[in-house]
Write a protein that holds these residues in place. Structure first.
Motif, mmCIF file in Angstrom:
data_model
loop_
_atom_site.group_PDB
_atom_site.id
_atom_site.type_symbol
_atom_site.label_atom_id
_atom_site.label_comp_id
_atom_site.label_asym_id
_atom_site.label_seq_id
_atom_site.Cartn_x
_atom_site.Cartn_y
_atom_site.Cartn_z
ATOM 1 N N SER A 66 0.751 -1.349 -0.140
ATOM 2 C CA SER A 66 0.180 -0.182 -0.468
ATOM 3 C C SER A 66 1.354 1.395 0.315
ATOM 4 O O SER A 66 0.571 2.430 -0.430
ATOM 5 C CB SER A 66 -0.509 -0.116 1.282
ATOM 6 N N TYR A 110 4.334 -9.815 -6.568
ATOM 7 C CA TYR A 110 3.074 -9.578 -7.263
ATOM 8 C C TYR A 110 2.895 -9.168 -8.388
ATOM 9 O O TYR A 110 1.924 -8.104 -7.733
ATOM 10 C CB TYR A 110 1.552 -9.808 -5.929
ATOM 11 N N THR A 146 -6.244 -1.649 -1.914
ATOM 12 C CA THR A 146 -6.562 -1.780 -0.488
ATOM 13 C C THR A 146 -8.019 -1.370 -0.080
ATOM 14 O O THR A 146 -8.058 0.636 -0.485
ATOM 15 C CB THR A 146 -6.124 -2.429 0.415
ATOM 16 N N GLN A 152 -9.279 -0.236 2.521
ATOM 17 C CA GLN A 152 -7.990 0.808 3.617
ATOM 18 C C GLN A 152 -7.807 2.160 2.735
ATOM 19 O O GLN A 152 -8.020 2.927 3.205
ATOM 20 C CB GLN A 152 -7.819 0.595 4.696
ATOM 21 N N ARG A 162 -8.764 6.266 2.408
ATOM 22 C CA ARG A 162 -7.926 7.296 2.855
ATOM 23 C C ARG A 162 -8.021 8.533 1.601
ATOM 24 O O ARG A 162 -7.593 9.429 1.505
ATOM 25 C CB ARG A 162 -6.323 7.163 3.047
HETATM 26 C C1 LIG Z 1 -4.203 -10.704 -7.176
HETATM 27 C C2 LIG Z 1 -3.153 -9.921 -7.141
HETATM 28 C C3 LIG Z 1 -2.481 -9.229 -7.863
HETATM 29 C C4 LIG Z 1 -1.719 -8.022 -8.192
HETATM 30 N N1 LIG Z 1 -1.173 -7.545 -8.794
HETATM 31 C C5 LIG Z 1 -0.498 -6.728 -9.333
HETATM 32 C C6 LIG Z 1 0.124 -6.461 -10.385
HETATM 33 O O1 LIG Z 1 0.022 -6.627 -11.026
HETATM 34 N N2 LIG Z 1 0.971 -5.024 -10.028
HETATM 35 C C7 LIG Z 1 1.883 -5.072 -9.059
HETATM 36 O O2 LIG Z 1 2.785 -4.169 -8.768
HETATM 37 N N3 LIG Z 1 0.893 -5.517 -7.326
HETATM 38 C C8 LIG Z 1 0.154 -6.413 -7.725
HETATM 39 N N4 LIG Z 1 -0.753 -6.543 -6.731
HETATM 40 C C9 LIG Z 1 -0.188 -6.636 -5.798
HETATM 41 C C10 LIG Z 1 -1.541 -5.848 -4.814
HETATM 42 O O3 LIG Z 1 -1.441 -4.352 -5.197
HETATM 43 C C11 LIG Z 1 -1.128 -5.471 -3.330
HETATM 44 O O4 LIG Z 1 -0.753 -6.705 -2.527
HETATM 45 C C12 LIG Z 1 -1.794 -4.085 -2.256
HETATM 46 O O5 LIG Z 1 -1.289 -3.415 -3.165
HETATM 47 C C13 LIG Z 1 -1.670 -3.799 -0.338
HETATM 48 O O6 LIG Z 1 -0.835 -4.282 -0.754
HETATM 49 P P1 LIG Z 1 0.588 -5.820 0.814
HETATM 50 O O7 LIG Z 1 0.017 -6.681 -0.275
HETATM 51 O O8 LIG Z 1 1.697 -5.134 0.619
HETATM 52 O O9 LIG Z 1 -0.484 -5.228 1.816
HETATM 53 P P2 LIG Z 1 -0.622 -4.472 2.939
HETATM 54 O O10 LIG Z 1 -0.116 -2.543 2.037
HETATM 55 O O11 LIG Z 1 0.905 -4.893 4.198
HETATM 56 O O12 LIG Z 1 -1.598 -4.332 3.587
HETATM 57 C C14 LIG Z 1 -2.099 -4.907 4.825
HETATM 58 C C15 LIG Z 1 -3.375 -4.468 5.257
HETATM 59 O O13 LIG Z 1 -3.131 -3.132 5.947
HETATM 60 C C16 LIG Z 1 -3.524 -1.842 5.789
HETATM 61 N N5 LIG Z 1 -3.030 -1.065 5.537
HETATM 62 C C17 LIG Z 1 -1.901 -0.515 4.638
HETATM 63 N N6 LIG Z 1 -1.335 0.597 5.327
HETATM 64 C C18 LIG Z 1 -2.489 1.354 5.607
HETATM 65 C C19 LIG Z 1 -3.014 2.333 5.978
HETATM 66 N N7 LIG Z 1 -2.553 3.600 5.949
HETATM 67 N N8 LIG Z 1 -4.467 3.062 6.984
HETATM 68 C C20 LIG Z 1 -5.186 2.266 7.086
HETATM 69 N N9 LIG Z 1 -4.785 0.255 6.192
HETATM 70 C C21 LIG Z 1 -4.042 -0.340 5.545
HETATM 71 C C22 LIG Z 1 -4.692 -3.027 3.611
HETATM 72 O O14 LIG Z 1 -5.751 -2.146 4.020
HETATM 73 C C23 LIG Z 1 -4.288 -4.308 4.320
HETATM 74 O O15 LIG Z 1 -5.113 -4.703 4.633
HETATM 75 C C24 LIG Z 1 -1.508 -7.606 -6.833
HETATM 76 C C25 LIG Z 1 -1.779 -8.313 -5.708
HETATM 77 C C26 LIG Z 1 -2.950 -9.193 -5.199
HETATM 78 C C27 LIG Z 1 -3.406 -10.170 -4.585
#
Ligand SMILES: Cc1cc2nc3c(=O)[nH]c(=O)nc-3n(C[C@H](O)[C@H](O)[C@H](O)COP(=O)(O)OP(=O)(O)OC[C@H]3O[C@@H](n4cnc5c(N)ncnc54)[C@H](O)[C@@H]3O)c2cc1C
Length: 391
Positions: free
Chosen positions: A133, A157, A372, A374, A378
């Motif tokens: 995120s 991902y 996400t 969340q 924001r």
């Molecule tokens: C099937 C799939 C395909 C994808 N394809 C791509 C792609 O092609 N290219 C690419 O670059 N990415 C891709 N992604 C990645 C996706 O964009 C990220 O998984 C997403 O941005 C969330 O990051 P994270 O998984 O690291 O979760 P985190 O950022 O670690 O978040 C974990 C949790 O904490 C919450 N959170 C985080 N920060 C905050 C905040 N400031 N305030 C409140 N809540 C917060 C989040 O909402 C979430 O619930 C893909 C993901 C999936 C599942």
């Protein structure tokens, strides 16, 4: 009816045919086998043979491109969202090239997608093990060395990157500068130093692969920096801004996939009602149909939000708020639709209705990808009250 509407109707019809014949069965098979549709599958060969690489899957022009992608995308996701994402083309990688690339780069990287030799894919890689995120924290390093750039770091991902000709990789020239250090590069998959790690095991949308890779001293010509040096001069956060603009353009398209999935759940439940509660079983039938009307309302509203956000993109107007509202609204509509469909299907749902179970797993990704829920809150809060109030 306008020429655009005619064109759109034909495009949706074509997507419906492809969806029924290919996307649905291939998506279900990939789900069962737990692996993506192989890149050499006859489906892709057939698309190449039919000239799809040259003229696109659905007929028509580039007028109101985002609205078109939203309307046709809903139909594709109705049949199978995972299989839809495997359709050959530049995909998510195309948006930053179109938005940030010079005319020469657009031609160099996108023209091969119009050739007829084989199916081609491209991909987009922002997410890293330490930066999801909070994209400002990306640690992929980009160092200039004479006429070249040298990239080092890991991405995860990244959808379709396992089969892509090239990937748009976001990197930083200075991690301490946060978003101001971001640059976007096109990295060809056959460059030395591009090391594929693995396809992630996903709970849903299994028809396309979502992969991790490492760049180890991966050398690129200066020309692979999207927009060239000039693009980043003057405005420090242009690389980051380019990524955000990409998300604003793609969020309505991803959000509408949830609308397609919701419609799929609705039709599944409707078919069940028609078979199990025929017209003479009026009370049960009426009760079930009343519940399905609730789904219908969410679908109509979600679709409108996506189209509105897409119209702004096509008009060249800011749409960050509208894109986030659509992305926040639609996945819960799909989840609620599936839950209601499961209730209507009743004990068949408990006995294991494979189709609704798969939709439940498929739709979860839409809560996460492209920001996400969340993060959408924001963005919306920031637009409404002008401050970052949601923590
Ligand atoms: C099937 C799939 C395909 C994808 N394809 C791509 C792609 O092609 N290219 C690419 O670059 N990415 C891709 N992604 C990645 C996706 O964009 C990220 O998984 C997403 O941005 C969330 O990051 P994270 O998984 O690291 O979760 P985190 O950022 O670690 O978040 C974990 C949790 O904490 C919450 N959170 C985080 N920060 C905050 C905040 N400031 N305030 C409140 N809540 C917060 C989040 O909402 C979430 O619930 C893909 C993901 C999936 C599942």
């Amino acid at each position: 009816m306008s020429a655009f509407e005619d064109d759109l109707r034909a495009a949706v019809g074509r997507m419906r045919d492809v969806g029924r014949t290919w996307l649905r069965p291939l998506g279900e098979e990939a789900d069962r086998l737990g692996r993506p549709i192989p890149p050499d599958h006859e489906f892709f060969t057939m698309l190449v043979r039919e000239g799809v690489m040259r003229r696109g899957l659905t007929p028509g022009g580039s007028e109101r491109r985002t609205v078109r992608n939203v309307v046709v995308g809903e139909e594709g996701a109705y049949w199978d969202r995972g299989a839809l994402v495997t359709l050959p083309g530049p995909g998510l990688g195309g948006a930053p090239v179109r938005k940030m690339g010079t005319p020469e780069q657009r031609e160099r990287f996108l023209a091969p997608f119009r050739s007829e030799d084989r199916p081609r894919w491209a991909a987009f890689a922002m997410t890293e093990p330490g930066a999801g995120s909070d994209v400002a924290r990306i640690a992929m390093r980009a160092d200039r060395d004479g006429d070249e750039w040298v990239l080092n770091g890991q991405k995860m991902y990244s959808s379709n990157s396992g089969r892509a000709d090239w990937v748009v990789v976001f990197a930083t020239v200075d991690p301490s500068a946060g978003r101001n250090g971001h640059r976007a590069f096109v990295v060809e998959r056959d460059r030395p130093g591009f090391v594929f790690l693995r396809n992630e095991a996903k709970m849903g949308v299994r028809a396309y692969e979502t992969s991790s890779f490492v760049l180890e001293d991966c050398r690129l010509p200066a020309d692979n920096l999207l927009g060239g040096d000039a693009y980043y001069e003057g405005r420090a956060n242009r690389g980051f801004g380019g990524a955000m603009e990409t998300f604003n353009a793609t969020r309505p398209i991803v959000a509408v996939h949830a609308v397609g999935i919701a419609r799929s759940a609705l039709d599944h439940a409707r078919a069940f009602v028609d078979t199990e509660f025929p017209a003479h079983a009026t009370r049960r039938r009426r009760r079930a149909l009343e519940r399905l009307v609730e789904i219908r309302r969410g679908i109509e509203q979600g679709r409108r939000l996506c189209i509105r956000a897409a119209e702004l993109v096509d008009a060249g107007r800011p749409n960050a708020l509208e894109a986030s509202v659509a992305k926040l609204y639609c996945p819960p509509v799909a989840l609620a639709a599936i839950r209601t469909a499961q209730d209507v299907v009743g004990d068949a749902g408990v006995r294991r209705d494979r189709f609704l179970e798969k939709l439940t797993r498929d739709v979860k990704m839409l809560d996460i990808g492209e920001g996400t829920q969340q993060i959408q809150r924001r963005v919306i809060a920031r637009h409404i009250v002008g401050a970052d109030v949601v923590r």
